[in-house]
Write an enzyme that holds these catalytic residues in place. Structure first.
Site, PDB file in Angstrom:
ATOM      1  N   LYS A  62      45.118   3.273 133.148  1.00 47.34           N
ATOM      2  CA  LYS A  62      45.257   4.655 132.681  1.00 47.34           C
ATOM      3  C   LYS A  62      45.728   4.763 131.232  1.00 47.34           C
ATOM      4  O   LYS A  62      45.740   5.850 130.677  1.00 47.34           O
ATOM      5  CB  LYS A  62      46.174   5.439 133.620  1.00 47.34           C
ATOM      6  CG  LYS A  62      45.705   5.482 135.067  1.00 47.34           C
ATOM      7  CD  LYS A  62      44.332   6.102 135.271  1.00 47.34           C
ATOM      8  CE  LYS A  62      44.259   7.542 134.924  1.00 47.34           C
ATOM      9  NZ  LYS A  62      43.117   8.243 135.573  1.00 47.34           N
ATOM     10  N   SER A 279      45.504  -0.233 144.981  1.00 50.42           N
ATOM     11  CA  SER A 279      44.112   0.196 144.763  1.00 50.42           C
ATOM     12  C   SER A 279      43.237  -0.977 144.324  1.00 50.42           C
ATOM     13  O   SER A 279      42.024  -0.971 144.556  1.00 50.42           O
ATOM     14  CB  SER A 279      44.044   1.339 143.751  1.00 50.42           C
ATOM     15  OG  SER A 279      44.460   0.897 142.482  1.00 50.42           O
TER      16      SER A 279
HETATM   17  N1  PMP Z   1      44.396   3.037 141.005  1.00 51.70           N
HETATM   18  C1  PMP Z   1      45.582   3.396 140.504  1.00 51.70           C
HETATM   19  C2  PMP Z   1      46.767   2.544 140.795  1.00 51.70           C
HETATM   20  C3  PMP Z   1      45.696   4.559 139.732  1.00 51.70           C
HETATM   21  O1  PMP Z   1      46.886   4.922 139.225  1.00 51.70           O
HETATM   22  C4  PMP Z   1      44.540   5.336 139.500  1.00 51.70           C
HETATM   23  C5  PMP Z   1      44.660   6.614 138.713  1.00 51.70           C
HETATM   24  N2  PMP Z   1      44.969   7.730 139.494  1.00 51.70           N
HETATM   25  C6  PMP Z   1      43.319   4.931 140.053  1.00 51.70           C
HETATM   26  C7  PMP Z   1      43.290   3.759 140.800  1.00 51.70           C
HETATM   27  C8  PMP Z   1      42.057   5.725 139.922  1.00 51.70           C
HETATM   28  O2  PMP Z   1      41.585   5.848 138.602  1.00 51.70           O
HETATM   29  P1  PMP Z   1      40.842   7.167 138.158  1.00 51.70           P
HETATM   30  O3  PMP Z   1      41.887   8.238 138.020  1.00 51.70           O
HETATM   31  O4  PMP Z   1      40.236   6.826 136.840  1.00 51.70           O
HETATM   32  O5  PMP Z   1      39.843   7.540 139.182  1.00 51.70           O
END
Ligand code: PMP
Length: 326
Positions: A62, A279
């Site tokens: 991010k 994630s």
């Molecule tokens: N994994 C984590 C740990 C995140 O902080 C985020 C951001 N919300 C994401 C995945 C997903 O990324 P995006 O917001 O670009 O879809």
């Protein structure tokens, strides 16, 4: 000739390949390594890679969109030193805003679910950000509702990038993440897999890769249920759908369970020596299914599957799923 003179008189060491000296922290954002995961490959023709986004200075993917949204605000004049940057975040965008805010002298106030990990809250406070913790039962949607309310009460004192609806979010990945993957795989990437939070990573990266080669398969991944433990990801069927999300871009959308993510994290930590965030575990669980589908459909055909590993497992060490190792 004494020793010191001899040292200075010799030719300088070869600096090729060394990281540069940086005067500006934000120059360290992006250009992250692409790491191979051989233990997940069904056969040597199917290569599996993850982009190690914890190499960004704020520790996550991010940093890329946060920098892009802040710089767009600086260029347009909407972000000035007398304004407070506010936004809703599941944690990592907040950390990136707070880090860049500290480096550039902006006040930062973040709305986040109280359920976010203890590590995230401590990092944010360390960077000097103010936190407003929202009802954990509403997950990131509670934070979105609260920040909108606060912004509407006094729009003049705030800069509100609104990462869920700001095109600079996905464009940052179009400019950087997608281009890097194409270069790092020398144009060989065949499948791209990414989880959906704001959806910026998936939208921007998949769009760029499809510009290079429209045959590249883009697979989005999201939690299988509304109630889940995949911090940073959204279950689109039950959540406030981000304005920048377009489901049509995906060739396939894959549900992943929280347990699948946890077991992948443990497996990759002990088999590959890589400690992934939740994630990232979910992303590799999805990649493994994609690899199985490829083998089932086309046997020994080659493929190069790339995913995004958004952050490191160090950000989740207080999570109870590690307790069994205690
Ligand atoms: N994994 C984590 C740990 C995140 O902080 C985020 C951001 N919300 C994401 C995945 C997903 O990324 P995006 O917001 O670009 O879809």
């Amino acid at each position: 000739m004494d020793m010191d003179t001899t040292m200075t008189a010799t030719a300088p060491p070869d600096l090729a390949g060394l990281a540069p000296v940086e005067q500006d922290l934000t120059k360290m954002i992006g250009n992250t390594p692409l790491l191979r995961f051989r233990s997940l490959e069904p056969h040597s023709g199917v290569e599996i890679y993850g982009k190690a986004e914890w190499h960004n200075p704020g520790g996550s993917v991010k940093d890329r969109p946060a920098l892009a949204m802040i710089e767009a605000g600086e260029y347009s004049g909407d972000l000035t030193k007398d304004k407070i940057l506010i936004d809703a975040t599941s944690g990592n965008t907040g950390i990136a805003y707070a880090m860049i805010g500290a480096a550039r002298g902006y006040q930062v106030k973040l709305f986040m679910s109280a359920a976010a990990s203890a590590e995230r809250k401590r990092i944010l406070r360390a960077y000097g950000a103010e936190l407003v913790l929202t009802d954990p039962a509403e997950s990131s949607d509670g934070a979105i509702r609260e920040v909108r309310k606060r912004y509407q009460e006094s729009p003049d004192i705030y800069f509100y990038p609104d990462q869920y609806n700001n095109p600079e979010n996905w464009r940052s990945h179009f400019r950087t993440t997608g281009h890097e993957i194409w270069q790092q795989t020398e144009g060989r990437v065949t499948h791209f897999v990414a989880g959906l939070g704001t959806s910026g990573t998936f939208m921007g990266t998949a769009r760029r890769l499809k510009c290079y080669n429209e045959a590249i398969q883009a697979i989005s991944m999201q939690p299988d249920l509304a109630l889940h433990g995949l911090e940073g990801l959204k279950h689109m069927g039950s959540a406030i759908v981000p304005g920048i999300y377009d489901a049509e871009l995906a060739d396939e959308d894959m549900p992943i369970t929280t347990d699948e993510a946890y077991s992948m994290i443990k497996r990759v930590a002990s088999e590959e020596g890589v400690l992934l965030g939740v994630s990232g575990g979910a992303a590799l669980a999805a990649v493994e299914k994609v690899a199985q589908q490829i083998v089932a459909a086309s046997g020994a055909s080659p493929a190069v599957i790339v995913t995004i590993l958004p952050d490191s497992g160090e950000r989740y060490l207080s999570d109870p799923f590690w307790d069994e190792l205690a």
